[in-house]
Write a protein that holds these residues in place. Structure first.
Motif, short mmCIF file in Angstrom:
data_model
loop_
_atom_site.label_atom_id
_atom_site.label_comp_id
_atom_site.label_asym_id
_atom_site.label_seq_id
_atom_site.Cartn_x
_atom_site.Cartn_y
_atom_site.Cartn_z
N ARG A 1 54.00 -42.84 3.80
CA ARG A 1 55.03 -43.65 4.46
C ARG A 1 55.41 -44.88 3.63
O ARG A 1 56.44 -45.50 3.87
N PHE A 2 54.56 -45.23 2.64
CA PHE A 2 54.82 -46.41 1.82
C PHE A 2 54.72 -46.01 0.34
O PHE A 2 53.76 -46.35 -0.35
N PRO A 3 55.71 -45.27 -0.16
CA PRO A 3 55.62 -44.71 -1.52
C PRO A 3 55.61 -45.77 -2.61
O PRO A 3 55.24 -45.48 -3.73
N GLY A 4 56.01 -46.97 -2.33
CA GLY A 4 56.02 -48.00 -3.36
C GLY A 4 54.75 -48.79 -3.43
O GLY A 4 54.61 -49.69 -4.26
N VAL A 5 53.79 -48.54 -2.55
CA VAL A 5 52.53 -49.28 -2.52
C VAL A 5 51.46 -48.43 -3.20
O VAL A 5 51.20 -47.30 -2.80
N PHE A 6 50.84 -48.97 -4.26
CA PHE A 6 49.89 -48.21 -5.05
C PHE A 6 48.47 -48.74 -4.86
O PHE A 6 48.27 -49.96 -4.74
N ILE A 7 47.53 -47.85 -4.85
CA ILE A 7 46.14 -48.27 -4.86
C ILE A 7 45.72 -48.54 -6.29
O ILE A 7 46.35 -48.06 -7.23
N PRO A 8 44.66 -49.32 -6.48
CA PRO A 8 44.16 -49.51 -7.86
C PRO A 8 43.66 -48.19 -8.43
O PRO A 8 43.55 -47.18 -7.73
N VAL A 9 43.35 -48.20 -9.71
CA VAL A 9 42.85 -46.99 -10.34
C VAL A 9 41.51 -46.60 -9.72
O VAL A 9 40.58 -47.40 -9.64
N LEU A 10 41.45 -45.36 -9.24
CA LEU A 10 40.23 -44.82 -8.65
C LEU A 10 39.54 -43.96 -9.70
O LEU A 10 40.13 -43.00 -10.22
N ASP A 11 38.30 -44.29 -10.01
CA ASP A 11 37.49 -43.49 -10.93
C ASP A 11 36.36 -42.84 -10.15
O ASP A 11 35.52 -43.54 -9.55
N GLU A 12 36.34 -41.50 -10.16
CA GLU A 12 35.24 -40.75 -9.57
C GLU A 12 34.47 -40.09 -10.71
O GLU A 12 35.02 -39.30 -11.47
N THR A 13 33.20 -40.43 -10.82
CA THR A 13 32.34 -39.87 -11.86
C THR A 13 31.30 -38.96 -11.22
O THR A 13 30.57 -39.38 -10.32
N THR A 14 31.26 -37.72 -11.68
CA THR A 14 30.34 -36.74 -11.13
C THR A 14 29.40 -36.24 -12.22
O THR A 14 29.86 -35.79 -13.27
N THR A 15 28.12 -36.36 -11.97
CA THR A 15 27.09 -35.83 -12.86
C THR A 15 26.34 -34.76 -12.09
O THR A 15 25.86 -35.01 -10.98
N PHE A 16 26.26 -33.56 -12.65
CA PHE A 16 25.68 -32.47 -11.88
C PHE A 16 24.85 -31.54 -12.75
O PHE A 16 25.04 -31.44 -13.97
N SER A 17 23.94 -30.85 -12.07
CA SER A 17 23.17 -29.76 -12.68
C SER A 17 22.99 -28.69 -11.62
O SER A 17 22.50 -28.97 -10.53
N VAL A 18 23.43 -27.47 -11.93
CA VAL A 18 23.26 -26.33 -11.03
C VAL A 18 22.47 -25.27 -11.79
O VAL A 18 22.93 -24.75 -12.81
N GLU A 19 21.29 -24.94 -11.28
CA GLU A 19 20.41 -23.98 -11.93
C GLU A 19 20.29 -22.74 -11.05
O GLU A 19 20.12 -22.84 -9.83
N GLN A 20 20.37 -21.55 -11.68
CA GLN A 20 20.30 -20.30 -10.94
C GLN A 20 19.36 -19.32 -11.64
O GLN A 20 19.35 -19.24 -12.87
N LEU A 21 18.59 -18.58 -10.83
CA LEU A 21 17.68 -17.57 -11.34
C LEU A 21 17.90 -16.28 -10.57
O LEU A 21 17.97 -16.28 -9.34
N ASN A 22 18.03 -15.17 -11.30
CA ASN A 22 18.18 -13.85 -10.69
C ASN A 22 17.14 -12.90 -11.29
O ASN A 22 17.07 -12.75 -12.51
N LEU A 23 16.32 -12.30 -10.44
CA LEU A 23 15.37 -11.27 -10.83
C LEU A 23 15.74 -10.01 -10.06
O LEU A 23 16.01 -10.06 -8.85
N ALA A 24 15.76 -8.86 -10.74
CA ALA A 24 16.20 -7.64 -10.08
C ALA A 24 15.44 -6.44 -10.60
O ALA A 24 14.99 -6.40 -11.76
N ALA A 25 15.30 -5.46 -9.71
CA ALA A 25 14.78 -4.13 -10.07
C ALA A 25 15.79 -3.11 -9.55
O ALA A 25 16.31 -3.26 -8.44
N PHE A 26 16.08 -2.09 -10.35
CA PHE A 26 17.10 -1.14 -9.95
C PHE A 26 16.70 0.27 -10.36
O PHE A 26 15.91 0.48 -11.29
N ALA A 27 17.25 1.24 -9.61
CA ALA A 27 17.00 2.64 -9.93
C ALA A 27 18.14 3.46 -9.34
O ALA A 27 18.68 3.13 -8.28
N ASN A 28 18.53 4.50 -10.04
CA ASN A 28 19.51 5.45 -9.51
C ASN A 28 19.19 6.84 -10.06
O ASN A 28 18.59 6.97 -11.13
#
Length: 507
Positions: free
Chosen positions: A186-213
């Motif tokens: 509703r107020f296109p001429g009003v600006f917020i200051p610069v927003l900085d979002e900093t994300t630090t992440f680590s996603v670890e995954q382990l898959n063990l499987a046994a198969f037969a056909n």
């Protein structure tokens, strides 16, 4: 490998998506005996891919941007793998062990695709695109995998394969997303200051499987296939997200373990010397995990996806092998379908689970050589993939029941013809059709790519160690998007019309 870019940045007066890749591959083989083989494979690659191929959907020219941030994509990948094969009286043993490290450093994107003095179009739903927004990502992935397979010889009436599999991955990274833009529509001429979002992440995954056909020959014309896979998955996330304006740090930590079984059953019936009929049914599992770019309040955890897949079909081969036709029909019932979705008015994105999805379709393919040196190939597929039950957790009052699932074209097909002359010259032509494709769960028309057709052609000459080809792609210069991002109202345009010459030699 090097090419000029397709996207012209009129603000910076340059092509922003120039691409240059340099790589090397080395394979070492050791065969101490006829029944044993060992190979070692090294691979290295560096890619400078320029900016991501994204342009605003409201642009008069889909290959033009007006951006104050050119964007870069620098990628390095290194891989080493060891392969072995040992033949025995009853069959063979094969192993594969590999390590790969992958670095994206960095990938920067101008999210508003404009200079900060250019007005930006309104976001879907009334949210404005920021006047200036950009993202920078540094990411690393390490991967270790091992597999051992035991395969019987091909003697009927009973053949089998069994094995063990291990996969470990560690994804870690740092991202910074900066935003300067309207605080309220509703107020296109009003600006917020610069927003900085900093994300630090680590996603670890382990898959063990046994198969037969195994395949059981029940009669001269009937085979029965059965398979079973047992999987163990473990996922862990450790993520910090800092907001400079709110002076807050959001922490997400967690882990989850899953064990599941995936069975497969199938029948193959040889109706005649030229016709095979088949039917298959299987349960496929896609494990759950975590979305790294979502606050804890929005639930970064997503559940595993289960797909009960059923297929029937027929394959026809002519006696002289000049014609092959394949026909298939499938029906998939999917529970907790994993959907990629962006969070409104933010740069967050995550994976949601849709309760139920049904996918039905048919596929056909053809290979035909009506006369010597002439080959015709074609394929066509039609699919109906819809949400049966999906309520948007970001909008509790909104459901997408009956909507088409994003990223799945309604139909697709191709047809190609090639003729080779005795002198070594050849000509070929091909066409491709892609049906309407939705890129958001709401099936918004602005984020839908309509059906399109492209055509390619070649004329060339081939010798034993040399070939030269004159080619044209997208001959009618059809404009289309291969991907659309609703969050920033931008898309990745398909390749434009091109003409060129290609020369190859081997020595």
């Amino acid at each position: 490998d090097q090419r000029d870019g397709y996207i012209r940045n009129t603000f910076l007066n340059d092509e922003t998506d120039d691409r240059e890749a340099t790589g090397g591959l080395l394979k070492l083989y050791w065969n101490p005996s006829d029944d044993f083989e060992l190979s070692l494979r090294f691979y290295a690659e560096h890619v400078d891919d320029g900016s991501q191929r994204l342009t605003r959907l409201d642009s008069a020219d889909r290959f033009t941007v007006l951006s104050d941030n050119p964007g870069v994509t620098n990628l390095e990948r290194y891989q080493i793998s060891l392969h072995s094969r040992k033949n025995l009286d009853w069959g063979k043993i094969e192993t594969i062990s590999s390590f790969q490290t992958w670095d994206l450093s960095p990938s920067t994107v101008d999210l508003d695709l404009a200079n900060r003095f250019t007005p930006s179009p309104a976001f879907a739903g009334g949210f404005p695109i920021p006047v200036d927004a950009r993202s920078s990502i540094d990411q690393n992935q390490d991967l270790i995998s091992n597999e051992i397979r035991f395969t019987s010889n091909g003697d009927r009436p009973f053949t089998w394969q069994a094995g063990l599999f291990q996969l470990w991955t560690d994804n870690s990274g740092n991202t910074t997303r900066s935003t300067l833009g309207p605080f309220d529509p509703r107020f296109p001429g009003v600006f917020i200051p610069v927003l900085d979002e900093t994300t630090t992440f680590s996603v670890e995954q382990l898959n063990l499987a046994a198969f037969a056909n195994a395949t059981f020959t029940l009669s001269d014309c009937l085979d029965f296939d059965a398979g079973l896979r047992l999987d163990y998955y473990r996922s862990e996330i450790n993520r910090l997200k800092a907001d400079n304006l709110a002076n807050t740090t959001n922490v997400v930590r967690g882990s989850q373990d899953e064990v599941f079984v995936s069975p497969t059953l199938g029948l193959t019936y040889q109706a005649t010397e030229s016709v095979n009929l088949f039917a298959r049914s299987s349960l496929g599992i896609k494990p759950g995990g975590y979305s790294a770019f979502v606050d804890a309040a929005n639930n970064p955890t997503y559940d595993r996806e289960e797909n009960w897949s059923n297929e029937i079909g027929a394959d026809f081969f002519s006696e002289d092998h000049t014609v092959r036709v394949g026909l298939r029909a499938y029906w998939d019932q999917i529970s907790d379908y994993q959907v990629n979705q962006g969070a409104l008015a933010t740069t967050d994105f995550f994976i949601l689970n849709a309760d139920e999805v049904t996918s039905r379709g048919i596929e056909a393919d053809l290979a035909w050589a009506p006369i010597d040196r002439l080959t015709i190939r074609g394929a066509f597929g039609y699919t109906n993939t819809e949400f049966d039950s999906f309520r948007d957790p970001n909008r509790p009052s909104t459901t997408y029941n009956g909507n088409e699932v994003p990223f799945v074209p309604e139909y697709s097909g191709s047809l190609g013809v090639r003729y080779e002359f005795e002198s070594g010259f050849y000509v070929s032509a091909a066409g491709r059709v892609v049906g309407p494709t939705r890129f958001d769960s709401a099936n918004t028309s602005a984020f839908t790519q309509d059906a399109y057709i492209t055509a390619d052609a070649e004329i060339g000459y081939m010798a034993e160690n040399f070939s030269v080809t004159f080619y044209g792609t997208n001959l009618f210069d059809k404009g289309y998007y291969t991907f659309i991002n609703p969050q920033i109202a931008a898309g990745s345009p398909g390749d434009p019309q091109q003409f060129g010459i290609r020369v190859r030699t081997t020595f």
